[in-house]
Motif scaffolding. Structure first.
Motif: not given
Length: 154
Positions: A58-85
């Motif tokens: 967690h040294g760099d607050p501008t680059a993090l990996t989050f682990c969502f439990k019990e989630e799949d492509h349904t949330l992943g692809n839509s959230l990726r699209h929104i965050v990339n905007k």
């Protein structure tokens, strides 16, 4: 380390009860109640501590990996699209480490103008707003009753 916001509900889905789409009067009642009530500021999007965690260093607050439990492509692809905007996001992607594991890794790298956590919060809020708009537009069209009902034959 888990992300947890104070004074918020664990899940927004629990706030809104399942809407009976067969009854237009319930939709009208909900709209009347919403217009009569004083509009309060919505709480930040919150994730339960057992649903989301930060993976790795967690040294760099501008680059993090989050682990969502019990989630799949349904949330992943839509959230990726929104965050990339978000113009302050340099990279955003997700992966499912293994099909038998019920988790999704979500990576965000941002500019120095924001943090990955803030970008995730903004993305979740924006995705929630999009879903709420689609849901209300669907309810409005359904209330018009301009559809054809088919009888099931089995």
């Amino acid at each position: 380390m888990a992300i947890k916001e104070e004074n918020t509900t664990a899940a927004r889905g629990d706030q809104e009860e399942h809407m009976d789409v067969d009854s237009a009067s319930e939709v009208e009642e909900m709209e009347e109640e919403a217009s009569e009530e004083e509009v309060e500021e919505e709480p930040d999007v919150a994730a339960a501590a057992d649903k989301l965690e930060i993976v790795g260093a967690h040294g760099d607050p501008t680059a993090l990996t989050f682990c969502f439990k019990e989630e799949d492509h349904t949330l992943g692809n839509s959230l990726r699209h929104i965050v990339n905007k978000n113009p302050n996001v340099d990279f955003c992607g997700y992966s499912l480490p293994h099909p038998s594991e019920a988790k999704m890794h979500f990576r965000i790298q941002t500019t120095d103008k924001t943090t990955a956590i803030d970008a995730l919060k903004t993305g979740l809020q924006n995705l929630y707003d999009v879903v709420a708009h689609v849901r209300s537009a669907y309810a409005e069209d359904l209330a018009k009753k301009e559809y054809v009902e088919f009888e099931e034959t089995a």
